[in-house]
Design a protein around this motif. Structure first.
Motif, mmCIF file in Angstrom:
data_model
loop_
_atom_site.group_PDB
_atom_site.id
_atom_site.type_symbol
_atom_site.label_atom_id
_atom_site.label_comp_id
_atom_site.label_asym_id
_atom_site.label_seq_id
_atom_site.Cartn_x
_atom_site.Cartn_y
_atom_site.Cartn_z
ATOM 1 N N ALA A 81 46.286 24.192 29.198
ATOM 2 C CA ALA A 81 45.445 25.342 29.531
ATOM 3 C C ALA A 81 44.530 25.697 28.360
ATOM 4 C CB ALA A 81 46.317 26.532 29.915
ATOM 5 N N ARG A 133 38.965 43.128 32.844
ATOM 6 C CA ARG A 133 39.888 42.019 33.063
ATOM 7 C C ARG A 133 40.217 41.321 31.744
ATOM 8 N NH1 ARG A 133 36.401 40.143 37.553
ATOM 9 N NH2 ARG A 133 35.879 38.380 36.186
ATOM 10 N N GLU A 187 39.803 33.534 36.518
ATOM 11 C CA GLU A 187 40.459 32.587 35.612
ATOM 12 C C GLU A 187 39.494 31.965 34.621
ATOM 13 O OE1 GLU A 187 39.837 30.619 39.690
ATOM 14 O OE2 GLU A 187 40.629 32.511 38.889
ATOM 15 N N GLU A 188 38.189 32.121 34.839
ATOM 16 C CA GLU A 188 37.204 31.552 33.926
ATOM 17 C C GLU A 188 36.654 32.576 32.927
ATOM 18 O OE1 GLU A 188 34.149 29.647 36.148
ATOM 19 O OE2 GLU A 188 35.515 28.304 37.231
ATOM 20 N N ASP A 189 37.258 33.761 32.892
ATOM 21 C CA ASP A 189 36.755 34.829 32.020
ATOM 22 C C ASP A 189 36.670 34.401 30.565
ATOM 23 O OD1 ASP A 189 36.457 36.508 34.131
ATOM 24 O OD2 ASP A 189 38.228 37.732 33.728
#
Length: 837
Positions: A793, A352, A307-309
């Motif tokens: 987000a 990803r 989720e931190e990509d």
């Protein structure tokens, strides 16, 4: 004879004092050269055309030779070379020649670029440059060793010039040697040394004294000449020192020979032009510990939560690059993560990111994103031996058989059969049927080799494809997207790996020469067919190439086999090692180069030199250089790579043979041995030199000098010394290598290159992520619209990017400071070095 003085031109890099705790800083220099194409070359053959090829020289050392393009005045080569250089070079030259089967090749012209001209633009040279005429007086090479003193006594001032020796002089005689002598000029006076016959490495050890004459101070000029009994002497080069240098810092060391000063004028386009791309990269690599913060940031990106990509430091780095910079960044990052043993997580991280921002599966990996470029470079770095094993036999058959194949009616030569069989022209249908049979006859073995190669594909590639398969399947689970997970893999393996290698086998080292036009057309048809198979037939019958339709039944039959192959390819267990750094791309026991060479017998009594060489098949791994009479022979002789002390070229005059190299070894008892090997051409010679030097790079006690000749008839053919144990007369070139897939990995050097890439985008980094006022405004939810999770987000992602950018800038500032400290220390050390006796 006194030993030569320390060179004033050689960089001295002493060890750092332990009290500084700085470790050692390494200097690296590499030259990237791409010979793209030529235009408007003059015709040298009676047919009104030429057969041009290009030779690339660095300081008069041939480092590459392009393939010959037959019957063309506008040749396209597209060949690229990277030359790693440990020391500063002086100039780069390109010579265009016309190959002749009888007699000497004709020189068309040359282009000479100084180091200063190349280094002037950090982006390098990318332009058309006119060829110049080749002036024999400008074709000089080599160095001279001098020790100069200014002496003053009752008679006045005198200049004492000690002419010790010279090395690597240009051969001016048909024997491949010269008869050199030196001529010293100071003011109106001149003196000469004696002439040393038949050598390119003369030792004079003569002191010439010249008395100062009244008048203004004069420069010192030393010229080297080749003495000729008949006709005029040939110029070999010169050095010149102005009066202030003679007064303040008299010359003492080795000096590069220069031509007579004159402007290098092009021929105004009358000799044609070359399109060249040349870029010099010079850098100082800090001790490993200084890169640790940057390494941690990059590792954190690929090992962190998915989720931190979008907010990782690596994501920020990707945002700063585009175009050619992205290609270079991908190459450096792949090598870097390979060196850390983290290539798998790195590629998975990029996959990803790429999959997450793709909404249309038809566009997945179709752009030149960092993910696409990195996977492409990864396959080339890891999979080249695999590519050769799969494709080389059938590609070689296409070149050797040279069959005519054509399906496009607009390109068919219907009169070709008549010229061959004298039975009249064939119909279009007959040519199509014959071509179809030939094409399927080549395609069948190619497809068989590919689908049967699962067990030969490197484990690292299979693991990368498995991760790719899983990520795509997770993101596009719908039944209508069943093919996407196959297309993602085949798009890389077939469209970016196998098909380009079939189309241009020379650029993938599958062949030594480019294909002629007829063979090139056959390769194009085969590459198109393999590309269609890689697309799983999705575009069959579409587009402008409907004439490929007769081949469609064969392609459709192959697609199901390719699906099964891809299923087997990703059916692999295990995880890529993430442990200590992998310093090489292949295990030490794996053969990195092999082929036939001519080996000289140890002591050929009574044999002429050319008959003393016997054909042997050689294998080189990281552990041994072994050979036998044939590839099938089980009786092998092995030379441990750990015993190698030098790998150097041998003068053509030593055995009256071209393309000879020597491997100097030292056995367990300390006894030296020299093995002489002859290659078939200059490219093969350079490739073997490079491979052997890389394999032995970490060996201790490497030789600083050696003899480029051979000890024959009780003397060395190079310097004429009569003692077999005499010290070498030429410096060695152990760190001069060609860049290719088998380069040893150096994580520190690759991290330094990433740091340089970040420096280029530092201003953009500040502006984009830190100085944008909009970054400070956090979006607020509108009560009338309800909760704004999406906006929240986005705010989190922007905040993460800002934090990553700030951390990158902090690391850059620390590396800037470290480089500044090391440069200051080096300047101090060099200054101290100048005071040494």
């Amino acid at each position: 004879m006194p030993s030569p003085p320390q060179s004033s031109l050689t960089t001295w890099a002493p060890s750092w004092p332990e009290s500084l705790g700085l470790g050692a800083m390494a200097k690296s220099s590499s030259l990237n050269v791409r010979v793209v194409e030529g235009r408007a070359l003059p015709a040298k053959d009676v047919s009104g055309s030429s057969d041009p090829y290009c030779i690339v020289k660095v300081d008069d050392e041939v480092v590459a030779r392009t393939a010959t393009i037959w019957r063309s005045l506008s040749p396209f080569w597209g060949e690229e070379y990277t030359v790693h250089l440990p020391l500063d070079f002086h100039h780069l030259a390109f010579y265009v020649l016309d190959e002749d089967t009888v007699g000497h090749d004709d020189v068309i012209g040359k282009i000479s670029l100084s180091r200063e001209a190349i280094a002037a633009d950090p982006q390098g040279i990318d332009s058309w440059i006119n060829l110049s005429h080749v002036d024999p007086d400008a074709e000089v090479q080599g160095e001279i060793c001098l020790a100069v003193q200014m002496v003053k006594d009752v008679r006045g001032r005198r200049l004492r010039c000690h002419v010790l020796q010279a090395r690597d002089l240009a051969p001016r005689d048909i024997t491949g040697t010269s008869d050199p002598f030196a001529r010293v000029f100071w003011g109106s006076q001149s003196l000469e040394t004696s002439t040393i016959k038949k050598t390119r490495f003369p030792h004079w050890d003569e002191v010439l004294e010249l008395q100062e004459m009244p008048g203004s101070p004069s420069p010192l000029r030393v010229e080297l000449w080749d003495w000729d009994m008949v006709g005029k002497n040939d110029f070999l080069g010169m050095v010149e020192f102005p009066p202030q240098v003679l007064e303040q810092n008299p010359p003492n060391g080795w000096f590069h020979l220069l031509p007579f000063p004159r402007a290098d004028e092009d021929a105004g386009g009358s000799l044609g032009a070359l399109r060249l791309k040349v870029r010099l990269t010079e850098d100082c690599v800090l001790p490993s510990q200084y890169y640790q913060p940057l390494r941690e940031l990059l590792m954190e990106s690929v090992l962190g939560p998915a989720e931190e990509d979008a907010a990782s430091p690596l994501a920020v780095l990707e945002e700063l690059t585009s175009g050619d910079c992205r290609q270079e960044l991908a190459t450096k990052l792949v090598k870097l993560f390979l060196g850390w043993g983290l290539a798998g997580p790195f590629l998975d991280y990029l996959t990803r990111r790429e999959v997450a921002r793709t909404t249309d599966p038809n566009t997945l990996f179709r752009s030149n994103s960092l993910a696409s470029k990195s996977m492409e470079q990864f396959m080339k770095l890891v999979g080249m031996p695999y590519l050769h094993e799969v494709l080389k036999p059938e590609i070689s058959r296409v070149f050797e058989e040279r069959k005519y194949m054509e399906l496009d009616p607009c390109r068919m030569d219907l009169g070709r059969t008549r010229r061959i069989s004298f039975k009249g022209a064939s119909s279009e249908e007959h040519v199509r049927e014959a071509s179809l049979e030939l094409l399927t006859g080549y395609l069948g073995p190619i497809v068989d080799a590919i689908v049967g190669s699962v067990g030969h594909c490197p484990a690292a590639m299979r693991l990368a494809f498995k991760q790719l398969h899983q990520r795509v399947e997770e993101h596009f689970p719908q039944a209508e997207h069943e093919d996407v997970k196959y297309l993602a893999i085949s798009g890389f393996l077939f469209l970016r790996f196998f098909a380009p290698a079939i189309l241009t086998p020379k650029l993938f080292d599958l062949r030594d020469h480019h294909a002629d036009p007829q063979t090139g057309r056959s390769l194009l048809l085969l590459a198109k067919a393999v590309q269609s198979i890689g697309n799983l037939g999705q575009q069959l019958g579409q587009g402008k190439e409907l004439w490929m339709a007769p081949l469609h039944p064969f392609l459709l039959q192959s697609i199901s086999r390719v699906r099964d192959f891809l299923d087997q390819l990703v059916d692999v267990d295990g995880k890529e090692e993430a442990g200590g750094p992998a310093r090489v791309l292949v295990p030490p026991s794996v053969t990195v180069r092999e082929g036939y060479l001519l080996k000289r017998k140890e002591e050929p009594a009574g044999l002429a030199s050319r008959f003393a060489f016997k054909k042997r098949y050689f294998w080189l791994s990281g552990e041994t250089l072994s050979y036998s009479k044939s590839p099938e022979c089980q009786m092998r002789t092995s030379i441990p790579v750990s015993h190698i002390r030098a790998v150097e070229r041998v003068d053509e005059g030593a055995f009256q043979l071209p393309y000879v190299m020597q491997v100097v070894t030292q056995d367990g008892a300390g006894a030296p041995h020299t093995t002489y090997l002859q290659c078939k051409n200059v490219n093969e010679l350079n490739q073997w030199l490079s491979a052997l030097r890389k394999a032995s790079a970490r060996n201790p006690d490497k030789l600083a000098t050696c003899h480029p000749g051979a000890f024959r008839s009780a003397h060395w053919t190079c310097c004429l010394q009569a003692e077999r144990s005499a010290a070498g007369c030429s410096r060695t070139h152990s760190a001069v290598t060609l860049g290719d897939w088998s380069d040893p990995l150096d994580p520190d050097a690759e991290t330094q290159m990433v740091y340089r890439q970040l420096l280029l985008g530092r201003d953009q980094l500040r502006m984009k992520f830190l100085e944008d006022s909009n970054m400070d405004a956090t979006p607020e939810a509108d009560p009338e619209k309800g909760s704004s999770a999406t906006e929240g987000a986005c705010a989190d992602a922007l905040a993460g990017q800002r934090e990553a950018a700030a951390r990158l800038l902090e690391v850059l500032a620390d590396l800037d400071q470290a480089h500044e400290v090391f440069q200051q220390q080096e300047q101090g050390k060099v200054a101290l070095g100048c005071l040494r006796p």
